[in-house]
Scaffold this active site. Structure first.
Site, PDB file in Angstrom:
ATOM      1  N   HIS A   1       0.842  -1.207   0.000  1.00 43.86           N
ATOM      2  CA  HIS A   1       0.000   0.000   0.000  1.00 43.86           C
ATOM      3  C   HIS A   1       0.874   1.252   0.000  1.00 43.86           C
ATOM      4  O   HIS A   1       0.610   2.202  -0.745  1.00 43.86           O
ATOM      5  CB  HIS A   1      -0.882   0.070   1.259  1.00 43.86           C
ATOM      6  CG  HIS A   1      -1.931  -0.976   1.367  1.00 43.86           C
ATOM      7  ND1 HIS A   1      -2.105  -1.725   2.511  1.00 43.86           N
ATOM      8  CD2 HIS A   1      -2.884  -1.390   0.499  1.00 43.86           C
ATOM      9  CE1 HIS A   1      -3.120  -2.546   2.342  1.00 43.86           C
ATOM     10  NE2 HIS A   1      -3.614  -2.370   1.125  1.00 43.86           N
TER      11      HIS A   1
ATOM     12  N   LYS B   1     -15.545  -7.857   5.623  1.00 48.05           N
ATOM     13  CA  LYS B   1     -14.405  -8.246   6.451  1.00 48.05           C
ATOM     14  C   LYS B   1     -14.585  -7.726   7.871  1.00 48.05           C
ATOM     15  O   LYS B   1     -15.127  -6.647   8.075  1.00 48.05           O
ATOM     16  CB  LYS B   1     -13.096  -7.657   5.891  1.00 48.05           C
ATOM     17  CG  LYS B   1     -12.686  -8.186   4.547  1.00 48.05           C
ATOM     18  CD  LYS B   1     -11.374  -7.535   4.122  1.00 48.05           C
ATOM     19  CE  LYS B   1     -10.962  -7.965   2.734  1.00 48.05           C
ATOM     20  NZ  LYS B   1      -9.730  -7.262   2.304  1.00 48.05           N
TER      21      LYS B   1
ATOM     22  N   ARG C   1      -2.520  -6.485  -8.122  1.00 48.23           N
ATOM     23  CA  ARG C   1      -1.470  -7.462  -7.847  1.00 48.23           C
ATOM     24  C   ARG C   1      -1.497  -8.626  -8.829  1.00 48.23           C
ATOM     25  O   ARG C   1      -0.461  -9.151  -9.190  1.00 48.23           O
ATOM     26  CB  ARG C   1      -1.623  -8.020  -6.421  1.00 48.23           C
ATOM     27  CG  ARG C   1      -1.386  -6.999  -5.350  1.00 48.23           C
ATOM     28  CD  ARG C   1      -1.759  -7.549  -4.005  1.00 48.23           C
ATOM     29  NE  ARG C   1      -3.203  -7.839  -4.010  1.00 48.23           N
ATOM     30  CZ  ARG C   1      -3.917  -8.224  -2.982  1.00 48.23           C
ATOM     31  NH1 ARG C   1      -3.339  -8.401  -1.832  1.00 48.23           N
ATOM     32  NH2 ARG C   1      -5.206  -8.442  -3.082  1.00 48.23           N
TER      33      ARG C   1
ATOM     34  N   SER D   1      -3.145  -7.265   3.346  1.00 48.67           N
ATOM     35  CA  SER D   1      -3.288  -7.079   4.793  1.00 48.67           C
ATOM     36  C   SER D   1      -3.651  -8.392   5.462  1.00 48.67           C
ATOM     37  O   SER D   1      -3.160  -8.701   6.554  1.00 48.67           O
ATOM     38  CB  SER D   1      -4.379  -6.039   5.087  1.00 48.67           C
ATOM     39  OG  SER D   1      -4.000  -4.777   4.615  1.00 48.67           O
TER      40      SER D   1
END
Length: 157
Positions: A16, A40, A89, A127
């Protein structure tokens, strides 16, 4: 031109931070917007995440951190941002991000989405992965910015 980099950042990773740094070189101002991901369960509160990100980005003169609430395009418009920056990604990210970008186009035609491809050394990093490694006592020094490693370890161990 102002850009917004939205995300949950729970916690911020070096991936990030790399996107923030690269965006800060492309735009006059980068607003990092912490948004809740309703799918989440958060480890850090929005205020804690804001403080962690500010600690990691204080050396950037054109980066500001906010806590957002609501639709990303509405937050961007309120902040005067005409660009959304998103990191990619892998192919799975692209498919997800394309759906989000297309939705955002439908919601506000004046806000563009720009994808920044993750550097290869960060292409695996999320994360969630960093939290799992930390939870089991693994080495997160290659995942989490050095300035916040202790806070992340304290919360997850």
């Amino acid at each position: 031109m102002k850009a917004m980099y939205p995300g949950s950042f729970d916690p911020i990773t070096i991936g990030h931070l790399d996107i923030i740094e690269r965006a800060s070189k492309l735009y006059d101002e980068v607003v990092v917007a912490i948004n809740e991901n309703v799918s989440k369960k958060a480890t850090f509160s929005p205020q804690e995440r804001k403080e962690l990100i500010e600690k990691c980005t204080r050396h950037f003169s054109n980066v500001r951190v906010i806590i957002g609430n609501g639709l990303t395009v509405n937050i961007a418009k309120k902040e005067g941002c005409s660009v959304l920056v998103r990191g990619i990604r892998a192919i799975a990210d692209y498919e997800y991000e394309l759906a989000l970008a297309t939705t955002n186009m439908k919601l506000d035609k004046d806000i563009e989405t720009v994808f920044l491809v993750a550097k290869p050394e960060f292409s695996f990093l999320s994360s969630s992965i960093a939290k799992e490694v930390a939870h089991y006592g693994g080495d997160i020094t290659q995942m989490i910015p050095e300035s916040i490693i202790e806070e992340v370890k304290e919360r997850l161990l």
